[in-house]
Write a protein that holds these residues in place. Structure first.
Motif, PDB file in Angstrom:
ATOM      1  N   LEU A 110      32.274  66.749  26.309  1.00 17.64           N
ATOM      2  CA  LEU A 110      31.908  67.647  27.399  1.00 17.64           C
ATOM      3  C   LEU A 110      30.409  67.934  27.391  1.00 17.64           C
ATOM      4  O   LEU A 110      29.796  68.086  28.457  1.00 17.64           O
ATOM      5  N   GLU A 111      29.823  68.026  26.215  1.00 23.03           N
ATOM      6  CA  GLU A 111      28.373  68.204  26.161  1.00 23.03           C
ATOM      7  C   GLU A 111      27.659  67.022  26.817  1.00 23.03           C
ATOM      8  O   GLU A 111      26.725  67.200  27.601  1.00 23.03           O
ATOM      9  N   ARG A 112      28.099  65.809  26.518  1.00 26.55           N
ATOM     10  CA  ARG A 112      27.501  64.619  27.133  1.00 26.55           C
ATOM     11  C   ARG A 112      27.675  64.643  28.645  1.00 26.55           C
ATOM     12  O   ARG A 112      26.746  64.345  29.394  1.00 26.55           O
ATOM     13  N   ILE A 113      28.889  64.983  29.095  1.00 26.23           N
ATOM     14  CA  ILE A 113      29.162  64.996  30.532  1.00 26.23           C
ATOM     15  C   ILE A 113      28.293  66.037  31.232  1.00 26.23           C
ATOM     16  O   ILE A 113      27.733  65.784  32.306  1.00 26.23           O
ATOM     17  N   LEU A 114      28.168  67.221  30.635  1.00 25.96           N
ATOM     18  CA  LEU A 114      27.374  68.272  31.265  1.00 25.96           C
ATOM     19  C   LEU A 114      25.922  67.844  31.433  1.00 25.96           C
ATOM     20  O   LEU A 114      25.320  68.022  32.500  1.00 25.96           O
ATOM     21  N   PHE A 115      25.333  67.277  30.399  1.00 25.09           N
ATOM     22  CA  PHE A 115      23.937  66.866  30.498  1.00 25.09           C
ATOM     23  C   PHE A 115      23.759  65.711  31.486  1.00 25.09           C
ATOM     24  O   PHE A 115      22.720  65.597  32.133  1.00 25.09           O
ATOM     25  N   LYS A 116      24.771  64.859  31.615  1.00 22.77           N
ATOM     26  CA  LYS A 116      24.669  63.752  32.570  1.00 22.77           C
ATOM     27  C   LYS A 116      24.951  64.203  33.997  1.00 22.77           C
ATOM     28  O   LYS A 116      24.396  63.672  34.956  1.00 22.77           O
ATOM     29  N   ASP A 130      19.541  74.232  35.603  1.00 26.44           N
ATOM     30  CA  ASP A 130      20.791  73.973  34.895  1.00 26.44           C
ATOM     31  C   ASP A 130      20.533  73.365  33.528  1.00 26.44           C
ATOM     32  O   ASP A 130      21.150  73.749  32.525  1.00 26.44           O
ATOM     33  N   LEU A 131      19.644  72.399  33.476  1.00 25.88           N
ATOM     34  CA  LEU A 131      19.357  71.727  32.209  1.00 25.88           C
ATOM     35  C   LEU A 131      18.720  72.686  31.212  1.00 25.88           C
ATOM     36  O   LEU A 131      19.002  72.619  30.011  1.00 25.88           O
ATOM     37  N   VAL A 144      25.486  79.081  26.061  1.00 22.05           N
ATOM     38  CA  VAL A 144      25.886  78.680  27.411  1.00 22.05           C
ATOM     39  C   VAL A 144      26.777  77.448  27.345  1.00 22.05           C
ATOM     40  O   VAL A 144      27.812  77.364  28.023  1.00 22.05           O
ATOM     41  N   ARG A 145      26.385  76.476  26.518  1.00 23.05           N
ATOM     42  CA  ARG A 145      27.207  75.263  26.389  1.00 23.05           C
ATOM     43  C   ARG A 145      28.601  75.606  25.881  1.00 23.05           C
ATOM     44  O   ARG A 145      29.600  75.110  26.410  1.00 23.05           O
ATOM     45  N   GLN A 146      28.681  76.437  24.859  1.00 24.23           N
ATOM     46  CA  GLN A 146      29.997  76.783  24.314  1.00 24.23           C
ATOM     47  C   GLN A 146      30.834  77.530  25.339  1.00 24.23           C
ATOM     48  O   GLN A 146      32.042  77.283  25.466  1.00 24.23           O
ATOM     49  N   PHE A 147      30.201  78.446  26.087  1.00 26.75           N
ATOM     50  CA  PHE A 147      30.931  79.193  27.112  1.00 26.75           C
ATOM     51  C   PHE A 147      31.523  78.225  28.140  1.00 26.75           C
ATOM     52  O   PHE A 147      32.711  78.315  28.483  1.00 26.75           O
ATOM     53  N   LEU A 148      30.712  77.295  28.630  1.00 33.04           N
ATOM     54  CA  LEU A 148      31.179  76.339  29.627  1.00 33.04           C
ATOM     55  C   LEU A 148      32.271  75.429  29.079  1.00 33.04           C
ATOM     56  O   LEU A 148      33.286  75.173  29.734  1.00 33.04           O
ATOM     57  N   GLY A 175      20.776  75.433  40.580  1.00 36.41           N
ATOM     58  CA  GLY A 175      21.590  74.238  40.678  1.00 36.41           C
ATOM     59  C   GLY A 175      23.048  74.622  40.868  1.00 36.41           C
ATOM     60  O   GLY A 175      23.375  75.433  41.745  1.00 36.41           O
ATOM     61  N   VAL A 176      23.916  74.068  40.019  1.00 31.71           N
ATOM     62  CA  VAL A 176      25.344  74.395  40.121  1.00 31.71           C
ATOM     63  C   VAL A 176      25.739  75.506  39.159  1.00 31.71           C
ATOM     64  O   VAL A 176      26.899  75.886  39.104  1.00 31.71           O
ATOM     65  N   LEU A 177      24.777  76.043  38.408  1.00 31.12           N
ATOM     66  CA  LEU A 177      25.079  77.108  37.447  1.00 31.12           C
ATOM     67  C   LEU A 177      24.332  78.404  37.769  1.00 31.12           C
ATOM     68  O   LEU A 177      23.792  79.060  36.866  1.00 31.12           O
ATOM     69  N   PRO A 178      24.263  78.827  39.028  1.00 31.50           N
ATOM     70  CA  PRO A 178      23.550  80.085  39.314  1.00 31.50           C
ATOM     71  C   PRO A 178      24.199  81.292  38.657  1.00 31.50           C
ATOM     72  O   PRO A 178      23.556  82.323  38.496  1.00 31.50           O
ATOM     73  N   GLN A 179      25.483  81.170  38.271  1.00 34.28           N
ATOM     74  CA  GLN A 179      26.127  82.275  37.575  1.00 34.28           C
ATOM     75  C   GLN A 179      25.454  82.555  36.231  1.00 34.28           C
ATOM     76  O   GLN A 179      25.517  83.677  35.720  1.00 34.28           O
ATOM     77  N   PHE A 180      24.804  81.535  35.672  1.00 37.28           N
ATOM     78  CA  PHE A 180      24.048  81.722  34.432  1.00 37.28           C
ATOM     79  C   PHE A 180      22.560  81.949  34.710  1.00 37.28           C
ATOM     80  O   PHE A 180      21.920  82.736  34.021  1.00 37.28           O
TER      81      PHE A 180
END
Length: 625
Positions: free
Chosen positions: A514-520, A527-528, A536-540, A609-614
């Motif tokens: 999932l970490e790989r997918i998120l960064f890709k 977002d990056l 943030v990564r663990q939460f997602l 980006g797609v993470l405005p909640q963060f």
């Protein structure tokens, strides 16, 4: 898994094929990548080849993905609560080298597990019945050090396991023995103090009269309370209630579709006995089970008698408890990755019944209860919990955020018919069950059709609507060249791929992948930057794993809405003052006039980006000012 009637209509649509001829079929590409740690690596590293294979032959691609999925563990990442499990380390000879407090409570006298320990040593990890305190039956997983390596054991248990070559781990699933988990289930179902005491007493009491005495109430009071409990839980009979309580107590939340197979393998039942037991545990009566399975009522009773004898269960209710605990234990034991601990994000998890009582709807209510409620949508794979920054921003703006899990996502049951109509009805049920008057709505992405259906079907319940990066209908689809946009286009143009592709991803959703997918997948700089924060990564990642642990019904059904040429209906135009929020860090926005609402206000969220909640919580809260 996917022969369920809830999936009827998901595979309708059309397929677009390219004239390009790939050198390899998808199955050949998957075989060629077998040396990699997971099949999903092929999609991340060689998407162009996969794209060619899919375009050339969608039917074979679907079958190839389904075949690859069948060879994977049923769950990639399972989040479990330590309080639901009891753990010990033993030698093959049955000597206890370590036992935690929960195990010692379940087995105050040393249980003779030597036959199971020897079998596990000889054949590998197994799941079987064990007898604990007060002759109650429980389900145990037993495996050696290698098999137990992915379990996050306590340091003391790890040391005991490493101290000898002939030692095995015993993990017993017993959430029903935890008063803390019982109280959590009571809060989730909104039970009163009396109802909570009765529900906990029903776990092991042989009948309602004994449970009433244990709860300190009279028989008639208990009957009235049980009717209210069943209504809140959305069940008809006590065995189904016990299964629902066990499911709410556990975080893994297995879906229960393979209960008959589980009962056969773990409990030693015949196939016929297992099928009968699974139906009775779901709350069916003996005549209903007979009709469902094409048996006589006498045969059903004979099989159920054998089920109780073989398992040691003290009745249908106790068997439902045992099957529910086994289901949750096997879900954790079968996962590629097990994680113990409480989820972050706060809020109160609730599971309510739909207005017709036929389905369950999950939500997380963040309060305060006297503030203006706003239903906050999750995305296609994440967002069931709110980051603390967004929670505080919304509450600071005088709002009561409530995240409703749409049909087939998280703990909400799939839709049995029209997806968007069901999603809209679920939101109406939330308004009624929580005694709200009107709600704001913060919708996003592919949840847009459900939001517009709610506005159309229940206009009197909607106050203000904010659509964040709404995904347009297919005929207006943008031509972005990002990895995610390319994958999504193929899913929308080939709806028969959706279920197979989603299941292929779900079974590999481990932390590392999932970490790989998120960064890709993420393209916006904001977002990056957010992903650089481990929290943030663990939460997602935990959010994605919990959202998709049970099934891919929601993801598949929501994409099928678009694939079947969904378009907004003109009746939504009666609403005025709506807001469309667009993240400027994303490219390819389609001009939102397609929504069909007059005086539509467009607000840009700078650099999001797609993470405005963060990254932009204050901007989101300000949209309701």
């Amino acid at each position: 898994m996917f022969n369920d009637p809830c999936n009827e209509g998901l595979l309708q649509g059309y397929s677009q094929r390219s004239m390009r001829a790939p050198s390899l079929r998808l199955s050949e590409l998957l075989r060629a990548s077998a040396s990699k740690s997971a099949p999903i690596e092929l999609l991340l590293d060689s998407w162009s080849q996969v794209e060619d294979a899919v375009l050339a032959d969608t039917g074979h691609a679907r079958d190839d993905l389904a075949a690859a999925s069948s060879a994977l563990p049923p769950i990639a990442g399972a989040i479990s609560d330590r309080r639901a499990l009891a753990t010990a380390v033993m030698t093959v000879a049955g000597q206890v080298c370590f036992a935690d407090a929960a195990y010692r409570e379940l087995f105050p006298d040393v249980a003779d597990l030597r036959p199971l320990l020897k079998r596990a040593r000889r054949e590998g990890p197994l799941v079987s019945l064990v007898e604990g305190v007060a002759a109650a039956a429980f389900t145990a997983w037993i495996g050696d050090a290698e098999a137990a390596a992915r379990w996050p054991l306590d340091p003391e248990a790890k040391a005991a396991l490493a101290a000898g070559p002939d030692r095995l781990v015993v993990v017993v699933g017993a959430p029903s023995r935890s008063s803390e988990l019982a109280r959590r289930a009571a809060r989730v179902l909104d039970l009163t103090a009396l109802e909570a005491r009765l529900a906990e007493a029903l776990m092991f009491a042989p009948n309602l009269e004994v449970a009433a005495a244990d709860a300190g109430v009279g028989r008639e009071t208990a009957r009235d309370a049980l009717r209210r409990i069943n209504a809140k839980a959305g069940v008809r009979r006590t065995p189904e209630l016990i299964g629902r309580l066990i499911g709410v107590m556990c975080v893994a939340q297995a879906n229960g579709e393979d209960d008959a197979a589980l009962a056969e393998t773990a409990f030693g039942l015949t196939p016929a006995e297992a099928r009968v037991g699974a139906q009775i545990a779901r709350g069916l009566t003996a005549p209903e089970t007979a009709q469902a399975l094409g048996l006589s009522p006498e045969t059903v009773k004979t099989h159920m008698k054998a089920v109780l004898h073989k398992t040691g269960a003290k009745g249908a209710k106790d068997f439902a408890r045992l099957l529910g605990e086994a289901r949750e234990l096997v879900a954790v034991a079968s996962a590629s990755e097990s994680v113990f601990g409480e989820e972050e994000g706060g809020g109160r998890l609730r599971v309510i019944a739909s207005l017709d009582g036929a389905r369950r709807i999950a939500l997380i209510d963040y309060g305060p209860y006297d503030a203006q409620p706003v239903l906050v949508f999750h995305g296609a794979a994440a967002g069931r919990r709110l980051p603390d920054g967004l929670r505080q921003a919304l509450i600071g703006a005088g709002l009561r955020p409530i995240v409703v899990q749409r049909p087939g996502f998280g703990l909400t049951d799939p839709a049995g018919g029209d997806y968007t109509a069901t999603a809209a009805a679920d939101m109406a049920a939330v308004v009624e069950r929580l005694r709200l008057r009107k709600v704001h709505l913060l919708a996003r992405d592919t949840g847009t059709p459900s939001a517009l259906a709610f506005a159309q079907d229940y206009p009197d319940l909607l106050d203000r609507m904010v659509l964040m990066n709404p995904h347009p209908p297919m005929h207006l689809e943008d031509q972005r060249t990002t990895f995610v946009a390319s994958v999504q286009r193929h899913l929308l143009r080939n709806p028969d791929l959706v279920v197979a592709f989603a299941e292929f991803l779900r079974r590999q959703a481990t932390t590392r992948l999932l970490e790989r997918i998120l960064f890709k997948a993420l393209e916006a700089e904001a977002d990056l930057r957010a992903l650089e924060d481990p929290a943030v990564r663990q939460f997602l990642i935990r959010d994605i794993q919990a959202m998709c642990a049970r099934s891919v019904y929601g993801f598949a059904a929501e994409h099928a809405v678009y694939a079947n040429d969904w378009r907004p209906t003109p009746t939504a135009a009666r609403h005025a003052g709506w807001v469309v929020a667009q993240s400027t860090g994303l490219t390819g926005h389609v001009e939102p006039s397609w929504i069909g609402v007059r005086d539509l206000r467009i607000v840009e969220i700078p650099d999001a980006g797609v993470l405005p909640q963060f990254t932009h919580p204050a901007h989101l809260a300000a949209l309701f000012a």
